[in-house]
Design a protein around this motif. Structure first.
Motif, short mmCIF file in Angstrom:
data_model
loop_
_atom_site.label_atom_id
_atom_site.label_comp_id
_atom_site.label_asym_id
_atom_site.label_seq_id
_atom_site.Cartn_x
_atom_site.Cartn_y
_atom_site.Cartn_z
N ARG A 103 0.84 -1.21 0.00
CA ARG A 103 0.00 0.00 0.00
C ARG A 103 0.87 1.26 0.00
NH1 ARG A 103 -5.22 1.12 -1.18
NH2 ARG A 103 -6.21 -0.04 0.44
N ALA A 104 1.96 1.24 0.79
CA ALA A 104 2.88 2.38 0.83
C ALA A 104 3.53 2.59 -0.53
CB ALA A 104 3.93 2.18 1.91
N LEU A 105 3.88 1.51 -1.20
CA LEU A 105 4.48 1.61 -2.53
C LEU A 105 3.49 2.20 -3.53
CD1 LEU A 105 6.97 0.77 -4.32
CD2 LEU A 105 5.67 -1.29 -4.82
N ARG A 109 1.44 9.47 -5.48
CA ARG A 109 1.90 10.80 -5.09
C ARG A 109 2.91 11.34 -6.09
NH1 ARG A 109 3.86 9.67 -0.10
NH2 ARG A 109 1.74 9.22 0.49
N VAL A 110 3.84 10.52 -6.54
CA VAL A 110 4.84 10.96 -7.51
C VAL A 110 4.18 11.30 -8.84
CG1 VAL A 110 6.79 10.16 -8.90
CG2 VAL A 110 6.80 9.81 -6.44
N GLU A 111 3.24 10.48 -9.27
CA GLU A 111 2.56 10.75 -10.53
C GLU A 111 1.68 11.99 -10.44
OE1 GLU A 111 2.76 9.50 -13.69
OE2 GLU A 111 4.54 8.59 -12.83
N LEU A 151 0.82 4.13 -2.82
CA LEU A 151 0.58 5.54 -2.49
C LEU A 151 1.76 6.42 -2.89
CD1 LEU A 151 -1.25 5.18 0.94
CD2 LEU A 151 -2.23 5.74 -1.30
N ARG A 152 2.95 5.90 -2.75
CA ARG A 152 4.14 6.65 -3.19
C ARG A 152 4.10 6.87 -4.70
NH1 ARG A 152 8.32 10.00 -2.80
NH2 ARG A 152 10.19 9.22 -3.77
N TYR A 153 3.73 5.84 -5.45
CA TYR A 153 3.62 5.97 -6.90
C TYR A 153 2.55 6.99 -7.27
CZ TYR A 153 2.44 4.85 -11.70
OH TYR A 153 2.16 4.94 -13.03
#
Length: 143
Positions: free
Chosen positions: A105-107, A113-115, A109-111
């Motif tokens: 889930r953290a991965l 957020r970056v996009e 959400l990080r993706y």
């Protein structure tokens, strides 16, 4: 280009190195058995978590919500299953790490957020100048 070269040439060589190292310590047949065992265990875990994600997608759709994060979770589980089916210990480690739901889930959400930030891209670099800002809303005219 270098990323693909590293991924398709470097990763199998690293996997082969570790398979040879483990095989020289515990033997060839136990190494093969360990590789098959991790694939079987990983496949069962991916199937269980995939059914759970499918249930969450169904619940989100029943609530009238778009199951975007759940679908991304399913896509990451698909990649996880592929990693666990590949023979090798590095891909198995990566696959088992992706089976941990908070880490997955953290991965995701990080993706997202970056996009959402555009990954540091400037709209002018894409050509055609900046894009118009679009705000989606419901409205009505009051006289």
């Amino acid at each position: 280009m270098w990323l693909f070269l590293l991924l398709f040439v470097g990763a199998p060589l690293v996997e082969l190195y570790f398979l040879i190292q483990v095989g020289s310590v515990i033997g060839a047949l136990p190494t093969i058995a360990l590789s098959v065992l991790t694939a079987m265990i990983g496949g069962a875990l991916v199937r269980m978590q995939g059914l759970h994600v499918l249930l969450r997608v169904r619940q989100a759709m029943d609530r009238g919500e778009a199951p975007a994060l759940e679908l991304m979770d399913g896509a990451v589980l698909l990649v996880t299953g592929f990693l666990l089916l590949l023979p090798g210990f590095i891909t198995d480690i990566a696959g088992f790490l992706l089976l941990i739901p908070p880490l997955r889930r953290a991965l995701i959400l990080r993706y997202v957020r970056v996009e959402a930030l555009g990954a540091g891209r400037d709209d002018d670099d894409l050509g055609g100048g900046p894009r118009p800002r679009i705000i989606d809303a419901d409205w009505r005219r009051e006289d």
